[in-house]
Design an enzyme around this catalytic site. Sequence first.
Site, PDB file in Angstrom:
ATOM      1  N   CYS B  38       1.550  -1.825 -10.395  1.00 51.59           N
ATOM      2  CA  CYS B  38       2.057  -0.780 -11.290  1.00 51.59           C
ATOM      3  C   CYS B  38       3.572  -0.774 -11.364  1.00 51.59           C
ATOM      4  O   CYS B  38       4.157   0.023 -12.091  1.00 51.59           O
ATOM      5  CB  CYS B  38       1.544   0.579 -10.853  1.00 51.59           C
ATOM      6  SG  CYS B  38       1.639   0.824  -9.097  1.00 51.59           S
ATOM      7  N   CYS B 109      -0.479   3.998  -4.241  1.00 55.50           N
ATOM      8  CA  CYS B 109       0.827   4.532  -4.656  1.00 55.50           C
ATOM      9  C   CYS B 109       1.421   5.350  -3.512  1.00 55.50           C
ATOM     10  O   CYS B 109       2.603   5.269  -3.207  1.00 55.50           O
ATOM     11  CB  CYS B 109       0.686   5.424  -5.889  1.00 55.50           C
ATOM     12  SG  CYS B 109      -0.170   4.661  -7.279  1.00 55.50           S
TER      13      CYS B 109
END
Lengths: 417, 132
Positions: B38, B109
């Site tokens: 990402c 994340c």
Amino acid sequence: MTTAQTSRFDPATLRADFPILAHEVHRGVPLTYLDNAATTHAPRQVLDCIRETMERHYANVHRGIHALSEQSTELYENARGKLRQFFGAEHADEIIFTRGTTESINVVARSWGDANLQQGDEILLTEMEHHANLVPWFQAAERTGAKVRCVPITDDGELDMDEFAKMLSPKTKVVGVVAISNVLGTINPLETIVAAARKVGAIVVVDGAQQAPHQRVNLAELDVDFYAASGHKMLGPSGIGILYGKRGLLRDMPPFLGGGAMIRRVTTEGFEAAEPPARFEAGTPPIVAAIALGATVDYLAQINMDAVEEHERTLANLAQEKLLALGGIRVLGPTADKKVGIVSFVVDGVHAHDVAQRLDKHGVAVRAGHHCTMPLHKRLGVAASSRASFYVYNTVEDVDRLVAGVEETQKFFRRGK
Amino acid sequence: MNEEEIYREHVLDHYEDPFQKGECPGVTHAHQDDNPLCGDVVRMELRIDEDGKIADAWFDGTGCCISQASASMLTETIQGKTVDEAKEFAADHMLELFGARLTPNRQKCCLLSWRVLQTALFSPKDGEANGG
Ligand SMILES: Cc1ncc(COP(=O)(O)O)c(C=O)c1O
């Protein structure tokens, strides 16, 4: 006149064919499925085909003499015939069943690539390729000493055809190109590319993963050498796809995977390979999925592929227009008339993951990330994007829910600013 | 899972007004890594004193709300802790510290800064190759 009707078929009526669309993803929140470039949902007709095949006709193919084996073999080969027709190929033996686009391209790179590439040769790809049409060629380059080069894109998100012409040379042995970009939605000029490649004697390998579901394809007319597509992106099941190869090329290619079904004869000394397509279908194939893919292309053909394309373009245009009207949004790729069905965007100040997470709350499913196109995202100067991709069952209401969700996301992350 | 919980008030607070984001004065240990999936990037800079204490901790980075807010929370937590205590701070502790329940994809994340910290503890500044 109904306002929801955007094309020659009525998506609202069509939706009744797709059981999953009737489910709520969160309590009280209906599903707005806009992740069709990743994978699509299957209509009842395809699901029924799967059940009926397994309940009434299932056995291994090309092996048994018994009735069920005869039936499943016939259904399997009929499906091949349907795919030949759907893709406008000349011969059914030019259609090989694979697990999908990725496997199809790997078969070409391994089989044709290893047999034909050598030091000094060039493999010409593009900056907008999916990793599926990059990595197998990097691997082939490692094995053979050939070199991979990538044609750049313009700032508008189209292939730079001047650069393409400059980079193409007699050294080019393979031109690999995505028919429609899975991020930009750009429709690439295959006719021009094929004509230019012919002049230098290069073969053309097309990644059709995003074209096969959305546009009418006629492979005999297109005159490409290889074409890859995935069933799960065109309303079919996962685990099945096709590799189209020109008969003359396939007949000269060595098998990639070895085992049952791909041989004519095996002795204790060695083997003799079968003719295509069996040569490239080692082992027990995904029988049911292949038969279901036949039912899938029947379904699409009955809707009419021109109507499908028109419908998606209308929705994508509308989505692009409305998103841009919100302000603070960058849409990646060319203007709507040069693409089909895909709107990738970046919301200023909000990471793509946060956009997707927030949209999910509204039942809107979009993809966030680099969409297996890291070189392309690097070129565009963004780490990640959000992508809304449309299909036959999407409606104007879906577009409205997307836009409303994005607007709410902007407000949410702008609190206190 | 109720998504509303993910962007809890304290998560958004850390995202918008992070703890010690920038360069660490007198940095002795540092590491940087990204999540290629990402594009989230986190750098941790530490000043570890002679007693093995993290006298000062700073982070920097770009990316999604979860990756940046969690980095801020972690930096605040380890400030003033000993190196041994920081090493014992496990991934589970990090997820607990974050608070909101995360799906496996988003745990990545949240754990980026934690991974970076664990490496930074072993990465004296002198030995760092071209800034990580
Ligand atoms: C353009 C493109 N090529 C290749 C692929 C890979 O397809 P599959 O994962 O079905 O092999 C995809 C889908 O992810 C795609 O969008």
